[in-house]
Design a protein around this motif. Structure first.
Motif, PDB file in Angstrom:
ATOM      1  N   LEU A  20       0.828  -1.208   0.000  1.00 37.65           N
ATOM      2  CA  LEU A  20       0.000   0.000   0.000  1.00 37.65           C
ATOM      3  C   LEU A  20       0.862   1.258   0.000  1.00 37.65           C
ATOM      4  O   LEU A  20       0.551   2.231  -0.693  1.00 37.65           O
ATOM      5  CB  LEU A  20      -0.934   0.005   1.215  1.00 37.65           C
ATOM      6  N   THR A  21       1.945   1.238   0.745  1.00 36.04           N
ATOM      7  CA  THR A  21       2.867   2.377   0.768  1.00 36.04           C
ATOM      8  C   THR A  21       3.461   2.610  -0.612  1.00 36.04           C
ATOM      9  O   THR A  21       3.529   3.752  -1.093  1.00 36.04           O
ATOM     10  CB  THR A  21       3.985   2.142   1.807  1.00 36.04           C
ATOM     11  N   GLN A  22       3.877   1.538  -1.264  1.00 37.72           N
ATOM     12  CA  GLN A  22       4.423   1.659  -2.622  1.00 37.72           C
ATOM     13  C   GLN A  22       3.373   2.193  -3.585  1.00 37.72           C
ATOM     14  O   GLN A  22       3.671   3.047  -4.430  1.00 37.72           O
ATOM     15  CB  GLN A  22       4.952   0.313  -3.112  1.00 37.72           C
ATOM     16  N   ALA A  23       2.158   1.707  -3.461  1.00 34.05           N
ATOM     17  CA  ALA A  23       1.081   2.175  -4.336  1.00 34.05           C
ATOM     18  C   ALA A  23       0.820   3.660  -4.118  1.00 34.05           C
ATOM     19  O   ALA A  23       0.645   4.417  -5.082  1.00 34.05           O
ATOM     20  CB  ALA A  23      -0.192   1.363  -4.099  1.00 34.05           C
ATOM     21  N   ALA A  24       0.792   4.086  -2.858  1.00 32.12           N
ATOM     22  CA  ALA A  24       0.570   5.503  -2.560  1.00 32.12           C
ATOM     23  C   ALA A  24       1.695   6.357  -3.127  1.00 32.12           C
ATOM     24  O   ALA A  24       1.447   7.434  -3.686  1.00 32.12           O
ATOM     25  CB  ALA A  24       0.446   5.708  -1.055  1.00 32.12           C
ATOM     26  N   GLU A  25       2.928   5.880  -3.022  1.00 32.89           N
ATOM     27  CA  GLU A  25       4.069   6.620  -3.573  1.00 32.89           C
ATOM     28  C   GLU A  25       3.979   6.707  -5.094  1.00 32.89           C
ATOM     29  O   GLU A  25       4.284   7.747  -5.686  1.00 32.89           O
ATOM     30  CB  GLU A  25       5.378   5.973  -3.132  1.00 32.89           C
ATOM     31  N   GLN A  26       3.564   5.621  -5.728  1.00 33.35           N
ATOM     32  CA  GLN A  26       3.393   5.636  -7.177  1.00 33.35           C
ATOM     33  C   GLN A  26       2.295   6.611  -7.573  1.00 33.35           C
ATOM     34  O   GLN A  26       2.409   7.307  -8.582  1.00 33.35           O
ATOM     35  CB  GLN A  26       3.081   4.232  -7.705  1.00 33.35           C
ATOM     36  N   GLY A  27       1.244   6.664  -6.763  1.00 32.86           N
ATOM     37  CA  GLY A  27       0.174   7.634  -7.021  1.00 32.86           C
ATOM     38  C   GLY A  27       0.685   9.058  -6.918  1.00 32.86           C
ATOM     39  O   GLY A  27       0.328   9.915  -7.734  1.00 32.86           O
ATOM     40  N   ASN A  28       1.538   9.322  -5.929  1.00 35.22           N
ATOM     41  CA  ASN A  28       2.132  10.654  -5.794  1.00 35.22           C
ATOM     42  C   ASN A  28       3.002  10.998  -6.993  1.00 35.22           C
ATOM     43  O   ASN A  28       2.965  12.123  -7.500  1.00 35.22           O
ATOM     44  CB  ASN A  28       2.964  10.743  -4.506  1.00 35.22           C
ATOM     45  N   THR A  29       3.773  10.018  -7.465  1.00 34.03           N
ATOM     46  CA  THR A  29       4.612  10.229  -8.647  1.00 34.03           C
ATOM     47  C   THR A  29       3.751  10.538  -9.862  1.00 34.03           C
ATOM     48  O   THR A  29       4.029  11.473 -10.614  1.00 34.03           O
ATOM     49  CB  THR A  29       5.491   8.989  -8.909  1.00 34.03           C
ATOM     50  N   ALA A  30       2.693   9.766 -10.034  1.00 32.90           N
ATOM     51  CA  ALA A  30       1.788   9.991 -11.165  1.00 32.90           C
ATOM     52  C   ALA A  30       1.152  11.373 -11.078  1.00 32.90           C
ATOM     53  O   ALA A  30       1.046  12.083 -12.089  1.00 32.90           O
ATOM     54  CB  ALA A  30       0.713   8.908 -11.206  1.00 32.90           C
ATOM     55  N   THR A  31       0.744  11.763  -9.882  1.00 34.71           N
ATOM     56  CA  THR A  31       0.142  13.083  -9.695  1.00 34.71           C
ATOM     57  C   THR A  31       1.120  14.181 -10.083  1.00 34.71           C
ATOM     58  O   THR A  31       0.750  15.144 -10.768  1.00 34.71           O
ATOM     59  CB  THR A  31      -0.321  13.264  -8.238  1.00 34.71           C
TER      60      THR A  31
END
Length: 87
Positions: free
Chosen positions: A11-22
């Protein structure tokens, strides 16, 4: 079955990827804004309908990018919220 720690790490990795995408979406929005500035400058000297169409489409793409960024941010936040729930 994955352990809670493995789920939290994913979940942490997914959230970080979401931040990168944003952040990438925001960069694209900045580029569209530069495009719009150039198009508006050209439109001041020429009133061709295709320039107006180009501006309208660029504005629409910027709006949709904003929607995508908002959704990605929400997805990241939901993942972080679930991490908190898991403890």
């Amino acid at each position: 079955m994955a352990s809670i720690e493995e789920v939290k790490a994913a979940l942490t990795q997914a959230a970080e990827q979401g931040n990168t995408a944003t952040n990438q979406i925001r960069t694209a929005m900045d580029s569209i804004e530069q495009m719009l500035n150039r198009l508006r400058a050209v439109a001041a000297g020429a009133g061709h309908p295709k320039i107006g169409e180009s501006i309208a489409r660029a504005e629409q793409s910027k709006q949709r990018l904003d929607e995508a960024a908002t959704l990605a941010e929400g997805g990241s936040q939901a993942a972080r919220d679930y991490i908190v729930i898991l403890g």
